[in-house]
Scaffold this active site. Structure first.
Site, short mmCIF file in Angstrom:
data_model
loop_
_atom_site.label_atom_id
_atom_site.label_comp_id
_atom_site.label_asym_id
_atom_site.label_seq_id
_atom_site.Cartn_x
_atom_site.Cartn_y
_atom_site.Cartn_z
N ASP A 1 25.30 -28.55 -15.26
CA ASP A 1 24.96 -28.48 -16.69
C ASP A 1 24.60 -27.06 -17.10
O ASP A 1 24.07 -26.28 -16.31
CB ASP A 1 23.79 -29.44 -16.98
CG ASP A 1 23.67 -29.73 -18.46
OD1 ASP A 1 24.65 -29.52 -19.21
OD2 ASP A 1 22.58 -30.18 -18.88
N GLY A 2 24.87 -26.73 -18.37
CA GLY A 2 24.45 -25.45 -18.93
C GLY A 2 25.56 -24.44 -19.17
O GLY A 2 25.29 -23.29 -19.52
N GLY B 1 27.71 -24.34 -21.64
CA GLY B 1 27.76 -23.96 -23.05
C GLY B 1 26.65 -22.98 -23.38
O GLY B 1 26.88 -21.95 -24.03
N ARG C 1 31.86 -21.44 -26.00
CA ARG C 1 31.42 -22.34 -24.93
C ARG C 1 32.45 -22.47 -23.81
O ARG C 1 32.10 -22.60 -22.64
CB ARG C 1 31.15 -23.74 -25.52
CG ARG C 1 29.96 -23.83 -26.45
CD ARG C 1 29.86 -25.24 -27.04
NE ARG C 1 29.83 -26.25 -26.00
CZ ARG C 1 28.74 -26.67 -25.37
NH1 ARG C 1 27.57 -26.17 -25.69
NH2 ARG C 1 28.81 -27.59 -24.44
N ASN D 1 31.05 -37.57 -22.69
CA ASN D 1 31.52 -36.24 -23.11
C ASN D 1 32.73 -36.31 -24.07
O ASN D 1 33.06 -35.33 -24.73
CB ASN D 1 31.87 -35.35 -21.90
CG ASN D 1 30.64 -34.86 -21.16
OD1 ASN D 1 30.68 -34.66 -19.95
ND2 ASN D 1 29.52 -34.65 -21.85
N TRP D 2 33.36 -37.49 -24.20
CA TRP D 2 34.43 -37.64 -25.20
C TRP D 2 33.89 -37.42 -26.60
O TRP D 2 34.64 -37.15 -27.53
CB TRP D 2 35.07 -39.04 -25.13
CG TRP D 2 35.80 -39.34 -23.86
CD1 TRP D 2 35.39 -40.19 -22.87
CD2 TRP D 2 37.06 -38.81 -23.41
NE1 TRP D 2 36.31 -40.21 -21.85
CE2 TRP D 2 37.35 -39.38 -22.15
CE3 TRP D 2 37.97 -37.90 -23.96
CZ2 TRP D 2 38.50 -39.07 -21.44
CZ3 TRP D 2 39.13 -37.60 -23.24
CH2 TRP D 2 39.38 -38.18 -22.00
N ARG E 1 16.96 -35.31 -16.60
CA ARG E 1 17.56 -36.65 -16.77
C ARG E 1 18.81 -36.74 -15.91
O ARG E 1 19.34 -35.73 -15.46
CB ARG E 1 17.88 -36.92 -18.24
CG ARG E 1 18.71 -35.86 -18.91
CD ARG E 1 19.03 -36.21 -20.36
NE ARG E 1 19.71 -35.11 -21.01
CZ ARG E 1 19.13 -34.29 -21.89
NH1 ARG E 1 17.89 -34.45 -22.26
NH2 ARG E 1 19.83 -33.29 -22.44
C1 IPE Z 1 26.07 -34.15 -17.90
O1 IPE Z 1 25.87 -33.09 -18.77
C2 IPE Z 1 27.54 -34.36 -17.68
C3 IPE Z 1 28.21 -33.34 -16.88
C4 IPE Z 1 27.64 -32.33 -16.30
C5 IPE Z 1 29.62 -33.52 -16.72
P1 IPE Z 1 25.70 -33.32 -20.34
O2 IPE Z 1 25.51 -31.99 -20.95
O3 IPE Z 1 26.85 -34.11 -20.85
O4 IPE Z 1 24.40 -34.23 -20.41
P2 IPE Z 1 23.33 -34.40 -21.58
O5 IPE Z 1 24.10 -34.56 -22.84
O6 IPE Z 1 22.49 -33.17 -21.58
O7 IPE Z 1 22.55 -35.60 -21.18
C1 IPE Z 2 28.22 -28.92 -18.49
O1 IPE Z 2 27.87 -27.90 -19.38
C2 IPE Z 2 29.72 -29.16 -18.45
C3 IPE Z 2 30.17 -30.42 -19.04
C4 IPE Z 2 29.39 -31.37 -19.49
C5 IPE Z 2 31.59 -30.62 -19.14
P1 IPE Z 2 27.60 -28.21 -20.90
O2 IPE Z 2 28.88 -28.08 -21.64
O3 IPE Z 2 26.93 -29.52 -21.05
O4 IPE Z 2 26.63 -27.02 -21.29
P2 IPE Z 2 25.36 -27.14 -22.22
O5 IPE Z 2 24.48 -28.20 -21.63
O6 IPE Z 2 25.84 -27.48 -23.58
O7 IPE Z 2 24.74 -25.79 -22.14
MG MG Z 3 24.99 -30.11 -21.13
#
Ligand code: IPE
Ligand code: IPE
Ligand code: MG
Length: 252
Positions: free
Chosen positions: A28-29, A31, A41, A76-77, A202
Site C-alpha cells: 500500500d501507498g 499513490g 499515481r 479496487n474496481w 487494517r
Molecule cells: C489494499 O490497499 C489493496 C492492495 C494493496 C492491492 P487499498 O489501498 O485498496 O486499501 P484501503 O482502501 O486503504 O483499505
Molecule cells: C497500493 O497503493 C496499490 C493498489 C491498491 C493497487 P495505493 O494505490 O492504494 O496507494 P495509496 O494508498 O492511494 O497511497
Molecule cells: Mg491504498
C-alpha cells in the site's frame, strides 16, 4: 553481472532457523508516494513493481519459501477507470517482461482471485506464466489479483455445498482442514508474517481466513520505498515475537 545473479547473504543478526516460511504483503501507498512528489499515481504503481521484484529476490536469497503479494483487491474496481486500466495493462506488461527471468530463477508463480473477470489478454499471460512455472521448485510467488477474502470464503462455501448436494460429502465431514483445501491458498498455507506498508492499521479484505494466527507488521514506509533494510527490520521484529497460538508459551 545481471542483478538476478547476485546472491544477497542473510544479515548476520537474523536467525536462519526462525525465518517466516511464508511472507504476505499488502503493498500500500503507491499513490501517496507519487503524489508526495507531484507525480501521477500511476508512476507510484510502476515503482511499486520494482519494489516487489526486489523483495521476491531477497526472499529467495534469504531462504523464505513463499511470498504472497496483494496486487489488486475486489474493491479496487471502484477506482477511476483510467487507474484500473493502467494497472491491468501494467500487470500484463510486467508478466510478459519478467517471465523469462522467473523461469530462469525457478520461481513458481501463481495468481489467486477471481481471475475470470480480468481482461482476456491478462488472463492469457497469467495462464502462460502459471503453466510455464508450475513444476519449479524455487520460491512460491503468489499474486492476489481481483482478490477478496470474503469472495474467497463464499466461493469455498459454494464448492463445498455442491459436493454436499451431490451426496459426495456429508455435512459432518466439513472441518477446518477441508475448508482450507477449498481456498486459493490450499498449497501455500497460511502466512507466518503479514507486512502492510503506508501505516494503515487494517487488513482490507486480504487473506481473512489465513491470517488467524499470522504476525502482523505495519510500517509507515510507503510501498515504493520498502527496500531490503525495511524488510530486514520487519524480520528482526518478527523474530522478537513469541508466537503462542493461544497457548501459554511460544512453540518455537
Ligand atoms: C489494499 O490497499 C489493496 C492492495 C494493496 C492491492 P487499498 O489501498 O485498496 O486499501 P484501503 O482502501 O486503504 O483499505
Ligand atoms: C497500493 O497503493 C496499490 C493498489 C491498491 C493497487 P495505493 O494505490 O492504494 O496507494 P495509496 O494508498 O492511494 O497511497
Ligand atoms: Mg491504498
Amino acid at each position: 553481472m545481471p542483478e538476478s545473479t547476485i546472491l544477497h547473504p542473510l544479515p548476520p543478526d537474523l536467525d536462519a532457523q526462525r525465518l517466516p516460511a511464508h511472507v504476505a504483503v499488502i503493498m500500500d501507498g503507491n499513490g501517496r508516494w507519487a503524489q508526495e512528489r507531484g507525480l501521477p499515481r500511476i508512476l507510484g504503481h510502476q515503482r511499486g513493481v520494482e519494489t516487489l521484484k526486489n523483495l521476491l529476490r531477497y526472499c529467495r536469497d534469504w531462504g523464505i519459501g513463499a511470498l504472497t503479494a496483494y496486487a489488486f483487491s475486489t474493491e479496487n474496481w471502484g477506482r477511476p477507470r483510467v487507474e484500473v486500466e493502467f494497472l491491468m495493462a501494467l500487470f500484463e506488461a510486467v508478466l510478459r517482461r519478467e517471465l523469462a527471468e522467473m523461469i530462469a530463477e525457478q520461481v513458481r508463480i501463481r495468481f489467486v482471485g477471481d481471475l475470470q473477470s480480468l481482461p482476456a489478454t491478462l488472463q492469457g499471460e497469467i495462464q502462460r506464466a502459471m503453466l510455464a512455472t508450475q513444476d519449479h521448485d524455487g520460491i512460491q510467488f503468489t499474486v492476489a489479483t481481483n482478490y477478496g477474502g470474503r469472495q474467497e470464503i463464499v466461493r469455498a462455501c459454494r464448492e463445498i455445498a455442491v459436493r454436499v448436494q451431490s451426496g459426495e460429502l456429508a455435512p459432518d465431514a466439513i472441518d477446518e482442514e477441508l475448508f482450507a483445501r477449498h481456498l486459493y491458498t490450499a498449497e501455500s498455507g497460511d502466512p507466518d508474517l503479514l507486512i502492510r506498508t503506508s501505516g494503515e492499521m487494517r487488513v482490507s479484505n486480504f487473506l481473512l481466513w489465513q491470517i488467524a494466527y499470522t504476525e502482523i507488521y505495519v510500517t509507515e514506509t510507503l510501498w515504493p520505498d520498502f527496500g531490503p533494510e525495511e524488510f530486514h527490520r520487519a524480520l528482526l521484529n518478527y523474530q522478537e515475537r513469541q508466537r503462542r497460538f493461544g497457548r501459554l508459551r511460544s512453540s518455537s
